[in-house]
Scaffold this motif. Structure first.
Motif, PDB file in Angstrom:
ATOM      1  N   VAL A 276       1.122  -1.034   0.115  1.00 29.64           N
ATOM      2  CA  VAL A 276      -0.192  -0.196   0.428  1.00 29.64           C
ATOM      3  C   VAL A 276       0.410   1.437   0.499  1.00 29.64           C
ATOM      4  CG1 VAL A 276      -2.033   1.905   1.021  1.00 29.64           C
ATOM      5  CG2 VAL A 276      -2.026  -0.847   1.225  1.00 29.64           C
ATOM      6  N   LEU A 277       0.656   1.515  -0.995  1.00 31.77           N
ATOM      7  CA  LEU A 277       0.999   3.309  -1.167  1.00 31.77           C
ATOM      8  C   LEU A 277       0.422   4.494  -0.701  1.00 31.77           C
ATOM      9  CD1 LEU A 277       3.694   5.141  -2.024  1.00 31.77           C
ATOM     10  CD2 LEU A 277       2.207   5.311  -4.703  1.00 31.77           C
TER      11      LEU A 277
ATOM     12  N   LEU B  39       6.730   9.677  -4.693  1.00 36.47           N
ATOM     13  CA  LEU B  39       5.723   9.280  -5.002  1.00 36.47           C
ATOM     14  C   LEU B  39       6.174   8.704  -6.057  1.00 36.47           C
ATOM     15  CD1 LEU B  39       2.778   8.207  -5.699  1.00 36.47           C
ATOM     16  CD2 LEU B  39       2.890  10.814  -6.831  1.00 36.47           C
ATOM     17  N   ALA B  40       7.350   9.394  -6.760  1.00 36.96           N
ATOM     18  CA  ALA B  40       8.128   8.471  -8.724  1.00 36.96           C
ATOM     19  C   ALA B  40       8.530   7.407  -7.822  1.00 36.96           C
ATOM     20  CB  ALA B  40       8.486   9.072  -8.865  1.00 36.96           C
ATOM     21  N   ARG B  41       9.532   7.260  -6.745  1.00 41.04           N
ATOM     22  CA  ARG B  41      10.121   6.171  -6.365  1.00 41.04           C
ATOM     23  C   ARG B  41       8.937   5.120  -5.486  1.00 41.04           C
ATOM     24  NH1 ARG B  41      13.033   4.356  -0.592  1.00 41.04           N
ATOM     25  NH2 ARG B  41      14.559   3.045  -1.559  1.00 41.04           N
ATOM     26  N   GLY B  42       8.184   5.541  -4.812  1.00 36.95           N
ATOM     27  CA  GLY B  42       6.803   4.233  -4.055  1.00 36.95           C
ATOM     28  C   GLY B  42       6.989   3.563  -5.498  1.00 36.95           C
ATOM     29  N   VAL B  43       5.924   4.586  -6.899  1.00 32.69           N
ATOM     30  CA  VAL B  43       5.557   4.074  -8.221  1.00 32.69           C
ATOM     31  C   VAL B  43       6.481   3.181  -8.481  1.00 32.69           C
ATOM     32  CG1 VAL B  43       4.176   4.778  -9.883  1.00 32.69           C
ATOM     33  CG2 VAL B  43       3.872   5.521  -8.423  1.00 32.69           C
ATOM     34  N   ALA B  44       7.160   3.544  -8.617  1.00 34.88           N
ATOM     35  CA  ALA B  44       8.567   2.232  -9.084  1.00 34.88           C
ATOM     36  C   ALA B  44       8.549   1.591  -7.990  1.00 34.88           C
ATOM     37  CB  ALA B  44       9.966   2.559  -9.495  1.00 34.88           C
TER      38      ALA B  44
ATOM     39  N   ARG C 209       5.834  -0.689  -7.163  1.00 35.99           N
ATOM     40  CA  ARG C 209       5.021  -1.777  -7.894  1.00 35.99           C
ATOM     41  C   ARG C 209       3.576  -1.168  -6.788  1.00 35.99           C
ATOM     42  NH1 ARG C 209       4.994   0.278 -12.830  1.00 35.99           N
ATOM     43  NH2 ARG C 209       2.383  -1.751 -13.053  1.00 35.99           N
ATOM     44  N   PRO C 210       2.730  -0.672  -6.079  1.00 34.89           N
ATOM     45  CA  PRO C 210       2.259  -0.917  -4.961  1.00 34.89           C
ATOM     46  C   PRO C 210       0.921  -1.613  -5.354  1.00 34.89           C
ATOM     47  CG  PRO C 210       1.954   1.371  -5.142  1.00 34.89           C
ATOM     48  CD  PRO C 210       3.333   0.646  -6.093  1.00 34.89           C
ATOM     49  N   ASP C 211       0.084  -2.312  -4.451  1.00 34.68           N
ATOM     50  CA  ASP C 211      -0.655  -2.499  -4.551  1.00 34.68           C
ATOM     51  C   ASP C 211      -2.343  -1.838  -5.014  1.00 34.68           C
ATOM     52  OD1 ASP C 211      -0.260  -5.573  -5.585  1.00 34.68           O
ATOM     53  OD2 ASP C 211       0.265  -5.465  -3.106  1.00 34.68           O
ATOM     54  N   ILE C 212      -2.461  -0.527  -4.329  1.00 29.87           N
ATOM     55  CA  ILE C 212      -3.196  -0.099  -4.335  1.00 29.87           C
ATOM     56  C   ILE C 212      -2.535   1.779  -3.843  1.00 29.87           C
ATOM     57  CG2 ILE C 212      -3.802  -0.437  -2.001  1.00 29.87           C
ATOM     58  CD1 ILE C 212      -6.577   0.610  -2.279  1.00 29.87           C
ATOM     59  N   ILE C 213      -3.029   2.506  -4.096  1.00 27.00           N
ATOM     60  CA  ILE C 213      -2.736   3.928  -3.033  1.00 27.00           C
ATOM     61  C   ILE C 213      -4.151   4.791  -2.566  1.00 27.00           C
ATOM     62  CG2 ILE C 213      -2.177   6.458  -3.968  1.00 27.00           C
ATOM     63  CD1 ILE C 213      -1.559   5.125  -6.658  1.00 27.00           C
TER      64      ILE C 213
ATOM     65  N   GLN D 170      -2.495  10.043 -12.031  1.00 28.30           N
ATOM     66  CA  GLN D 170      -1.534   9.449 -13.267  1.00 28.30           C
ATOM     67  C   GLN D 170      -0.088   8.352 -12.822  1.00 28.30           C
ATOM     68  OE1 GLN D 170       0.456  13.838 -13.566  1.00 28.30           O
ATOM     69  NE2 GLN D 170      -0.273  14.204 -15.650  1.00 28.30           N
ATOM     70  N   ALA D 171       0.091   8.296 -11.812  1.00 25.07           N
ATOM     71  CA  ALA D 171       0.569   7.726 -10.865  1.00 25.07           C
ATOM     72  C   ALA D 171      -0.453   6.173 -10.751  1.00 25.07           C
ATOM     73  CB  ALA D 171       1.288   7.883  -9.272  1.00 25.07           C
ATOM     74  N   ARG D 172      -2.031   6.243 -10.792  1.00 22.41           N
ATOM     75  CA  ARG D 172      -2.900   5.847 -10.070  1.00 22.41           C
ATOM     76  C   ARG D 172      -2.976   4.903 -12.101  1.00 22.41           C
ATOM     77  NH1 ARG D 172      -6.711   3.027 -12.678  1.00 22.41           N
ATOM     78  NH2 ARG D 172      -6.983   4.356 -14.267  1.00 22.41           N
ATOM     79  N   ALA D 173      -2.732   5.402 -12.734  1.00 18.56           N
ATOM     80  CA  ALA D 173      -3.390   5.371 -14.053  1.00 18.56           C
ATOM     81  C   ALA D 173      -2.039   4.033 -14.696  1.00 18.56           C
ATOM     82  CB  ALA D 173      -3.134   5.892 -15.439  1.00 18.56           C
ATOM     83  N   GLU D 174      -0.608   4.697 -14.742  1.00 18.22           N
ATOM     84  CA  GLU D 174       0.797   4.260 -14.483  1.00 18.22           C
ATOM     85  C   GLU D 174       0.548   2.584 -14.164  1.00 18.22           C
ATOM     86  OE1 GLU D 174       5.739   4.647 -13.649  1.00 18.22           O
ATOM     87  OE2 GLU D 174       4.101   5.927 -13.646  1.00 18.22           O
TER      88      GLU D 174
END
Length: 453
Positions: A5-6, A21-26, A28-32, A67-71
């Motif tokens: 979870v991010l 945030l970009a580091r967290g997206v990288a 690959r969390p299951d949910i934001i 945008q993070a969710r879409a990625e």
């Protein structure tokens, strides 16, 4: 596989480190998951059904998260949307989301979880013995309430996620519910799910760099691991364990819908310089209750501000205010026919005791004292009229009868400001539910992807 979870920040609108945030997206969390508000700032947002945060700031940060969710292709969830989580602020957040979806060319399924409660529903629950006061709780009076909300739990967020929504916009939720929902649904340890959610609900506040915002939590069958995403932040056993005391009077127990978390036997282990592992937390099932919050108009306010800089008056500011208050009480009664049962007039000395009152520990005499007058009356017109009546005396009233008439300073013109409605909290109770969803509803909407102009 752990449930990852991010959490980008403690609240949407406060800001977060975009690099983190970009580091967290990288990763690959299951949910934001992110919180949208609380009652920290008082009853106004709930009473008025308005967000305290800037729409521009909210939209800017929500754009990054969309945008993070879409990625990632994972759900994005916000709880207590628009500070107070009323139906009106859920719709406000939905409007922003639809607007951004059009700008970003995103096709989305959006679930709105509504938590506002009709007075009639709560009145019926009271008659049926399904409403219980917490401590402290005001006398139960459902008259003239402008808004009532019930705090949703993990079950409500799970129901919204089960619709297949890309984005969940939830009304008033517990701070932990959005984060705990998916780990619980996947069968991760219930104690760890609720404990990890509590630790992460304020973002990086559980780290050594609280303003960095972004936190990642991995949940599994035995507990959870928490790690800040900013390079300048670290989680330690102390910073993580201490967060159980944040907005919680008991360092070992946290009550949620359907039971409580017990961390008496929790063990906090530093895995390295940045990450902390927690195991041993327990979830204790109990009756399913949801907290109720309500607000009503408690009057209307006008304020006035004067600045005392003359050393004689700055040194004797409290004596001057006491004398002035007695004089003005007589003037208001003789000229307007009002008694102190009809209004309140309060002066606060900024720089002396404006925040802590008699608890203020101050040495020496202040050079300058701000005198803030707060008038609360039955209507805005009445409060404004009192403000105009007292205006010349706040500017020119002597400390004693045998001294020259002083002149103080108003920092702005006009000296009075009409603040509008004053709201007050009117509920601190729980509602007992046989079916968790019986006091809540979910509505779905769809946006169609369009190429941005």
């Amino acid at each position: 596989m752990p449930t990852r979870v991010l959490v980008p920040s403690g609240v949407l609108g406060l800001g977060f480190d975009r690099t983190a945030l970009a580091r967290g997206v990288a990763m690959r969390p299951d949910i934001i998951c992110i919180d949208g508000g609380s009652t920290d700032s008082g009853p106004f947002s709930l009473g008025a059904g308005q967000s305290k945060y800037s729409r521009a700031a909210t939209k800017s940060e929500w754009r990054s998260l969309m945008q993070a969710r879409a990625e990632l292709g994972v759900p994005l969830v916000i709880g207590t949307a628009g500070t107070c989580g009323t139906d009106s602020t859920v719709d406000w957040m939905h409007d922003i989301t639809v607007e951004l979806a059009a700008e970003l060319g995103q096709s989305l399924k959006i679930a709105r979880l509504y938590c506002s409660q009709p007075v009639a529903r709560i009145a019926t629950a009271v008659q049926q013995g399904q409403v219980t006061p917490l401590t402290p709780a005001p006398e139960l009076d459902l008259s003239n309430l402008s808004n009532i909300v019930a705090l949703a739990g993990a079950e409500h967020i799970q129901a919204a996620l089960n619709t297949g929504a890309d984005i969940v916009i939830a009304g008033r939720t517990t701070d932990t519910a959005t984060i705990a929902a998916l780990p619980l649904a996947r069968g991760d340890a219930a104690g760890g799910a609720w404990h990890g959610a509590k630790i992460a609900e304020c973002g990086a506040l559980c780290s050594t760099n609280p303003t960095s915002g972004v936190i990642m939590v991995d949940f599994d069958a035995d507990g959870f691991t928490v790690e800040p995403m900013a390079e300048t932040a670290a989680c330690t056993p102390h910073s993580v364990s201490a967060h159980m005391l944040y907005e919680n009077s008991d360092p070992f127990r946290l009550y949620e819908p359907g039971g409580h978390l017990d961390v008496t036997d929790a063990r906090y282990t530093a895995l390295d310089a940045r990450r902390v592992r927690v195991e041993g937390s327990r979830w204790v099932p109990g009756p399913y209750t949801v907290k109720l919050e309500g607000a009503r108009i408690g009057g209307y306010q006008t304020t006035i501000m004067a600045i005392l800089r003359n050393a004689h008056y700055a040194r004797n500011a409290q004596a001057w205010v006491d004398r002035l208050t007695g004089f003005l009480t007589g003037e208001i009664e003789s000229r307007m026919g009002l008694t102190t049962a009809d209004y309140t007039l309060e002066f606060r000395l900024i720089g002396v005791n404006g925040a802590l009152g008699d608890l203020e520990n101050r040495s020496g005499d202040p050079v300058e004292v701000g005198v803030l007058g707060i008038i609360t009356a039955r209507s805005q017109d009445e409060a404004a009229e009192i403000g105009k009546l007292i205006n010349p005396f706040v500017l020119h009233y002597p400390l004693t009868d045998d001294e020259e008439l002083p002149t103080f300073a108003f920092p702005y013109s006009p000296a009075t400001t009409n603040r509008g409605a004053l709201y007050e909290f009117a509920l601190n109770h729980v509602l007992h539910l046989d079916d968790p969803m019986s006091a809540f509803r979910i509505e779905l909407s769809q946006t169609d992807a369009k190429v941005p102009a």
